[in-house]
Design a protein around this motif. Sequence first.
Motif, PDB file in Angstrom:
ATOM      1  N   GLU A 153     114.750 -99.612  80.015  1.00  0.00           N
ATOM      2  CA  GLU A 153     115.545 -98.543  80.614  1.00  0.00           C
ATOM      3  C   GLU A 153     116.303 -97.722  79.586  1.00  0.00           C
ATOM      4  OE1 GLU A 153     115.254 -97.912  83.749  1.00  0.00           O
ATOM      5  OE2 GLU A 153     113.994 -99.671  84.139  1.00  0.00           O
ATOM      6  N   ASN A 154     116.528 -98.272  78.425  1.00  0.00           N
ATOM      7  CA  ASN A 154     117.324 -97.588  77.398  1.00  0.00           C
ATOM      8  C   ASN A 154     116.629 -97.723  76.049  1.00  0.00           C
ATOM      9  OD1 ASN A 154     119.211 -96.570  75.632  1.00  0.00           O
ATOM     10  ND2 ASN A 154     120.949 -97.732  76.458  1.00  0.00           N
ATOM     11  N   TYR A 176     125.528-103.433  72.353  1.00  0.00           N
ATOM     12  CA  TYR A 176     124.115-103.509  71.987  1.00  0.00           C
ATOM     13  C   TYR A 176     123.912-102.710  70.706  1.00  0.00           C
ATOM     14  CZ  TYR A 176     123.324 -98.781  73.888  1.00  0.00           C
ATOM     15  OH  TYR A 176     123.364 -97.433  74.137  1.00  0.00           O
ATOM     16  N   HIS A 219     118.458 -99.171  72.971  1.00  0.00           N
ATOM     17  CA  HIS A 219     118.900-100.569  72.981  1.00  0.00           C
ATOM     18  C   HIS A 219     117.818-101.461  72.339  1.00  0.00           C
ATOM     19  CE1 HIS A 219     120.538-104.188  75.516  1.00  0.00           C
ATOM     20  NE2 HIS A 219     120.497-104.419  74.222  1.00  0.00           N
ATOM     21  N   LYS A 249     108.476-100.315  74.076  1.00  0.00           N
ATOM     22  CA  LYS A 249     109.339-100.865  75.117  1.00  0.00           C
ATOM     23  C   LYS A 249     108.911-102.289  75.439  1.00  0.00           C
ATOM     24  CE  LYS A 249     110.464 -96.448  77.334  1.00  0.00           C
ATOM     25  NZ  LYS A 249     110.478 -95.701  78.612  1.00  0.00           N
ATOM     26  N   GLU A 250     109.837-103.051  75.998  1.00  0.00           N
ATOM     27  CA  GLU A 250     109.511-104.433  76.345  1.00  0.00           C
ATOM     28  C   GLU A 250     108.479-104.514  77.462  1.00  0.00           C
ATOM     29  OE1 GLU A 250     113.155-106.324  77.371  1.00  0.00           O
ATOM     30  OE2 GLU A 250     113.728-104.832  78.864  1.00  0.00           O
ATOM     31  N   TYR A 276     106.939-108.580  77.309  1.00  0.00           N
ATOM     32  CA  TYR A 276     108.074-109.309  77.900  1.00  0.00           C
ATOM     33  C   TYR A 276     107.573-110.474  78.740  1.00  0.00           C
ATOM     34  CZ  TYR A 276     112.163-110.338  80.771  1.00  0.00           C
ATOM     35  OH  TYR A 276     113.201-110.986  81.410  1.00  0.00           O
ATOM     36  N   THR A 325     112.429-102.103  72.244  1.00  0.00           N
ATOM     37  CA  THR A 325     113.641-101.595  72.885  1.00  0.00           C
ATOM     38  C   THR A 325     113.623-101.901  74.382  1.00  0.00           C
ATOM     39  OG1 THR A 325     112.641 -99.416  73.276  1.00  0.00           O
ATOM     40  CG2 THR A 325     113.828 -99.733  71.197  1.00  0.00           C
ATOM     41  N   ASP A 326     114.783-101.767  74.983  1.00  0.00           N
ATOM     42  CA  ASP A 326     114.929-102.032  76.413  1.00  0.00           C
ATOM     43  C   ASP A 326     114.093-101.045  77.226  1.00  0.00           C
ATOM     44  OD1 ASP A 326     116.685-103.495  78.556  1.00  0.00           O
ATOM     45  OD2 ASP A 326     116.783-101.358  79.077  1.00  0.00           O
ATOM     46  N   VAL A 372     116.120-104.801  71.373  1.00  0.00           N
ATOM     47  CA  VAL A 372     116.148-106.157  71.930  1.00  0.00           C
ATOM     48  C   VAL A 372     115.426-107.173  71.058  1.00  0.00           C
ATOM     49  CG1 VAL A 372     116.377-105.333  74.296  1.00  0.00           C
ATOM     50  CG2 VAL A 372     114.098-105.728  73.358  1.00  0.00           C
TER      51      VAL A 372
END
Length: 422
Positions: A382-383, A251, A386, A356-357, A209, A379-380, A388
């Motif tokens: 926190e989730n 999302y 989700h 994850k990001e 990220y 994916t996000d 991304v």
Amino acid sequence: MASVFLYHVVGDLTVGKPELVEFTETQTVEAAIRAIGESTECGIPVWKTRSQKGLIENAEMRRKRFVGILNSLDIVAFLAREECLADQEKAMKTPVSEVVLPDNSLLKELDPATRLIDALEMMKQGVKRLLVPKSVVWRGMSKRFSILYNGKWLKNIDTSNPAANANRPSTSSPVPIRDKFCCLSREDIIRFIIGCLGALAPIPLSSIYSLGIINPNYCSIEASRPAIDATQKLPSDPPAVAVIDPMADDYNKIIGEISATKLWKCDYLAAAWALANFSAGQFVMGVEDNISSSSLPDFAVNPMVTNANTANSRGGIVRPKKFSSRSIGFVSNPTNSSLSVSRSMYRGRSAPLTCKETSSLAAVMAQMLSHRATHVWVTDAENEDHLVGVVGYADILAAVTRPLPTTNPETHSCSSMLINQA
């Protein structure tokens, strides 16, 4: 710019690489399936047949003969056509010239002494394969590498001491073996980068990220839509379509993917039938065990495709069997097939490769290499449901070739030591 890319050359990565064996456009889809199973990045370069045998070609002549790169997703999409499903034997005998998408910009021929940074810049612009002449010996090998040619270890020539080299053979320029080449893929580049993480510090430990390399413009298809819709416009890089469930919070949740990576070593004919007849969700997650058997056809497995159901076949015998989505080859079997189970038990190898990001660049590269994948879905933080974006080879190359961030004197000194050691 990390010095590791400035002081190494393309030839350093060709050590141990096998000689290129051209796959011509006149060969069949059946032959391509076998060749792809032994390839890197789930695809093979396709060439036009030489006009004259024994003709010594120059680089321009070879470039014109290169057609494009054929991957497993291209073949499954072709076999899923109505006319191919109607006559599978004819489809398997089809020349690959009718399947491969022509694009000769995907391959570039380079001299072994080409700087690695220049090769990476080409790959960032879309080149997927590097064609490198095999050499007897050439001057320009980086100090970190010695190379084995013709059974002898050859060291670099010390140009600062001419007397010490008086008895050495002349190596002022590459001595290519006529018409002998090896082919480097982006996977080869990433393997090299993994071995040089210290020289790239602190980029490898930075999150994807923070590096800004997550691509939000990925291809996707809703799970409820026909799986065949994913082939209407096949993505080229990465060759993958995310299968998603749109959620109430605006999302997308990724449940699987239709990609060259997942179809790499599958049962191609079974996958093609499923692609043409199932929804995208059924295709990637499997069919329920209690589905009516009358709705599934008798299915003849291609004897050239190796899996658990055909391993014992002898003499090219085709054994008909009932089709199941698990026979595609990328869905794991449940422990008790007599039980009716939910889709969640069908993950196995069909589960998409995600991170994850907040994952580090080094972790993502390790994921891709360990799974022989061309991409990782992001994916996000926190989730995990989700989705991304996606990170592919081109995104990684963009990250590792950007200027190193400014550091304090202590960190700079540490980084310099790592570079010098490399």
